[in-house]
Motif scaffolding. Structure first.
Motif, PDB file in Angstrom:
ATOM      1  N   ILE A  94       0.831  -1.210   0.000  1.00 15.99           N
ATOM      2  CA  ILE A  94       0.000   0.000   0.000  1.00 15.99           C
ATOM      3  C   ILE A  94       0.867   1.263   0.000  1.00 15.99           C
ATOM      4  CG2 ILE A  94      -1.645   1.351   1.386  1.00 15.99           C
ATOM      5  CD1 ILE A  94      -2.976  -0.966   0.027  1.00 15.99           C
ATOM      6  N   THR A  95       1.883   1.306   0.833  1.00 19.97           N
ATOM      7  CA  THR A  95       2.723   2.512   0.926  1.00 19.97           C
ATOM      8  C   THR A  95       3.714   2.616  -0.234  1.00 19.97           C
ATOM      9  OG1 THR A  95       4.365   1.417   2.324  1.00 19.97           O
ATOM     10  CG2 THR A  95       2.547   2.574   3.449  1.00 19.97           C
ATOM     11  N   ARG A  96       3.845   1.535  -1.017  1.00 20.32           N
ATOM     12  CA  ARG A  96       4.771   1.529  -2.152  1.00 20.32           C
ATOM     13  C   ARG A  96       4.038   1.639  -3.494  1.00 20.32           C
ATOM     14  NH1 ARG A  96       6.008  -2.456   1.226  1.00 20.32           N
ATOM     15  NH2 ARG A  96       5.615  -4.145  -0.232  1.00 20.32           N
ATOM     16  N   ASN A  97       2.751   1.957  -3.449  1.00 22.13           N
ATOM     17  CA  ASN A  97       1.917   2.144  -4.650  1.00 22.13           C
ATOM     18  C   ASN A  97       1.778   0.901  -5.522  1.00 22.13           C
ATOM     19  OD1 ASN A  97       1.449   4.784  -3.878  1.00 22.13           O
ATOM     20  ND2 ASN A  97       3.156   5.579  -5.067  1.00 22.13           N
ATOM     21  N   HIS A  98       1.774  -0.278  -4.881  1.00 20.24           N
ATOM     22  CA  HIS A  98       1.498  -1.506  -5.618  1.00 20.24           C
ATOM     23  C   HIS A  98      -0.017  -1.668  -5.749  1.00 20.24           C
ATOM     24  CE1 HIS A  98       5.510  -3.396  -4.007  1.00 20.24           C
ATOM     25  NE2 HIS A  98       5.699  -2.273  -4.663  1.00 20.24           N
ATOM     26  N   TYR A  99      -0.705  -1.526  -4.628  1.00 19.70           N
ATOM     27  CA  TYR A  99      -2.160  -1.694  -4.564  1.00 19.70           C
ATOM     28  C   TYR A  99      -2.763  -0.559  -3.746  1.00 19.70           C
ATOM     29  CZ  TYR A  99      -1.565  -6.549  -6.118  1.00 19.70           C
ATOM     30  OH  TYR A  99      -1.246  -7.668  -6.823  1.00 19.70           O
ATOM     31  N   GLU A 100      -4.083  -0.393  -3.918  1.00 17.51           N
ATOM     32  CA  GLU A 100      -4.869   0.529  -3.105  1.00 17.51           C
ATOM     33  C   GLU A 100      -6.007  -0.287  -2.490  1.00 17.51           C
ATOM     34  OE1 GLU A 100      -5.405   4.567  -5.251  1.00 17.51           O
ATOM     35  OE2 GLU A 100      -5.676   3.010  -6.770  1.00 17.51           O
ATOM     36  N   ARG A 101      -6.293  -0.061  -1.218  1.00 18.57           N
ATOM     37  CA  ARG A 101      -7.414  -0.752  -0.564  1.00 18.57           C
ATOM     38  C   ARG A 101      -8.635   0.156  -0.672  1.00 18.57           C
ATOM     39  NH1 ARG A 101      -8.357  -0.512   4.801  1.00 18.57           N
ATOM     40  NH2 ARG A 101      -6.155  -0.175   5.277  1.00 18.57           N
ATOM     41  N   LEU A 102      -9.637  -0.314  -1.431  1.00 18.21           N
ATOM     42  CA  LEU A 102     -10.819   0.489  -1.728  1.00 18.21           C
ATOM     43  C   LEU A 102     -12.092  -0.342  -1.552  1.00 18.21           C
ATOM     44  CD1 LEU A 102      -9.456   2.052  -5.047  1.00 18.21           C
ATOM     45  CD2 LEU A 102      -9.646   3.214  -2.829  1.00 18.21           C
ATOM     46  N   PRO A 103     -13.244   0.321  -1.434  1.00 21.33           N
ATOM     47  CA  PRO A 103     -14.509  -0.396  -1.228  1.00 21.33           C
ATOM     48  C   PRO A 103     -14.897  -1.289  -2.412  1.00 21.33           C
ATOM     49  CG  PRO A 103     -14.765   1.945  -0.737  1.00 21.33           C
ATOM     50  CD  PRO A 103     -13.417   1.773  -1.375  1.00 21.33           C
ATOM     51  N   ILE A 104     -15.638  -2.348  -2.060  1.00 18.78           N
ATOM     52  CA  ILE A 104     -16.203  -3.262  -3.050  1.00 18.78           C
ATOM     53  C   ILE A 104     -17.423  -3.903  -2.403  1.00 18.78           C
ATOM     54  CG2 ILE A 104     -14.869  -5.317  -2.354  1.00 18.78           C
ATOM     55  CD1 ILE A 104     -14.474  -5.788  -5.447  1.00 18.78           C
ATOM     56  N   GLU A 105     -18.393  -4.284  -3.202  1.00 18.06           N
ATOM     57  CA  GLU A 105     -19.568  -4.992  -2.693  1.00 18.06           C
ATOM     58  C   GLU A 105     -19.549  -6.408  -3.232  1.00 18.06           C
ATOM     59  OE1 GLU A 105     -22.964  -2.615  -3.840  1.00 18.06           O
ATOM     60  OE2 GLU A 105     -22.827  -1.471  -1.971  1.00 18.06           O
ATOM     61  N   ALA A 124     -11.178  -4.293  -1.071  1.00 17.40           N
ATOM     62  CA  ALA A 124     -10.308  -5.173  -1.839  1.00 17.40           C
ATOM     63  C   ALA A 124      -9.055  -4.394  -2.192  1.00 17.40           C
ATOM     64  CB  ALA A 124     -11.009  -5.650  -3.105  1.00 17.40           C
ATOM     65  N   TYR A 125      -8.022  -5.124  -2.534  1.00 16.28           N
ATOM     66  CA  TYR A 125      -6.769  -4.516  -2.969  1.00 16.28           C
ATOM     67  C   TYR A 125      -6.792  -4.422  -4.496  1.00 16.28           C
ATOM     68  CZ  TYR A 125      -5.145  -5.077   1.782  1.00 16.28           C
ATOM     69  OH  TYR A 125      -5.015  -4.979   3.139  1.00 16.28           O
ATOM     70  N   TYR A 126      -6.895  -3.199  -4.993  1.00 23.30           N
ATOM     71  CA  TYR A 126      -6.926  -2.928  -6.425  1.00 23.30           C
ATOM     72  C   TYR A 126      -5.522  -2.524  -6.873  1.00 23.30           C
ATOM     73  CZ  TYR A 126     -12.042  -2.286  -5.972  1.00 23.30           C
ATOM     74  OH  TYR A 126     -13.386  -2.436  -5.740  1.00 23.30           O
ATOM     75  N   GLY A 127      -5.166  -2.899  -8.107  1.00 23.59           N
ATOM     76  CA  GLY A 127      -3.925  -2.400  -8.684  1.00 23.59           C
ATOM     77  C   GLY A 127      -3.923  -0.882  -8.616  1.00 23.59           C
ATOM     78  N   HIS A 128      -2.797  -0.302  -8.256  1.00 31.65           N
ATOM     79  CA  HIS A 128      -2.712   1.144  -8.033  1.00 31.65           C
ATOM     80  C   HIS A 128      -3.136   1.921  -9.280  1.00 31.65           C
ATOM     81  CE1 HIS A 128      -1.028   5.081  -7.018  1.00 31.65           C
ATOM     82  NE2 HIS A 128      -1.241   4.688  -5.769  1.00 31.65           N
TER      83      HIS A 128
END
Length: 180
Positions: A94-105, A124-128
């Motif tokens: 997350i801090t290295r811009n690999h993924y972003e944790r964002l909402p999902i249903e 979920a962890y989305y590609g940055h």
């Protein structure tokens, strides 16, 4: 309020779709979190919306935050403590811009209709976002609905990847290379 309710309030729901699932390379983290009561496996779930799920360098899976494109994605849902969440964030870069944790249903897997179905709000962890569009184009704007053993063929564990190049640089090289 009882202790159980307090503990439940501190949990985040995390939808995993790739290497954190049962039978894949990073599931050992989830097993560890379960053993320390920092995660609870809730079952197989599927996204409400369609999303692109693609592979990048080293056959690493990326869910891309382009709702309406791709397929409804199969994965696993976990209730995770704040300690577990910080360990997952570290793994996912997350801090290295690999993924972003964002909402999902998501809904429990195998359910086709929407009546009497409990929609779960999770993350979920989305590609940055810095490379998501390029990753989608690199994959021919085609994804798959589940990261399975076939999609994982050729996956390279982090410990076996080059240490002299960052993962973000590997992603940049991957999306800019010509297709074979």
């Amino acid at each position: 309020m009882g202790v159980e309710e307090e503990l439940q309030e501190e949990k985040s729901f995390i939808f995993t779709y790739g290497t954190l699932k049962h039978g894949f390379a990073n599931h050992v983290l989830m097993q560890d979190l379960i053993s320390t009561k920092d995660a609870v496996y809730l079952g197989v779930y599927r996204t409400i919306e369609k999303y692109p799920l693609v592979c990048g360098p080293y056959r690493v899976p990326f869910l891309l935050n382009f709702p309406g494109s791709g397929d409804r994605i199969w994965g696993e849902l976990y209730a995770v403590s704040q300690i577990g969440l910080s360990r997952m964030d570290e793994l996912e870069g997350i801090t290295r811009n690999h993924y972003e944790r964002l909402p999902i249903e998501v809904v429990r897997g195998g359910v086709d209709g929407t009546e009497n179905v409990k929609v779960m709000k999770a993350e979920a962890y989305y590609g940055h976002k810095s490379f998501a569009q390029q990753m989608w184009k690199k994959n021919g704007e085609k994804g798959f609905c589940e990261y399975n053993q076939q999609e994982a063929l050729g996956y390279v564990k982090r410990k076996d990847r080059p240490v002299d190049v960052t993962f973000v640089d590997q992603i940049r090289l991957f999306v800019s290379s010509s297709s074979d």
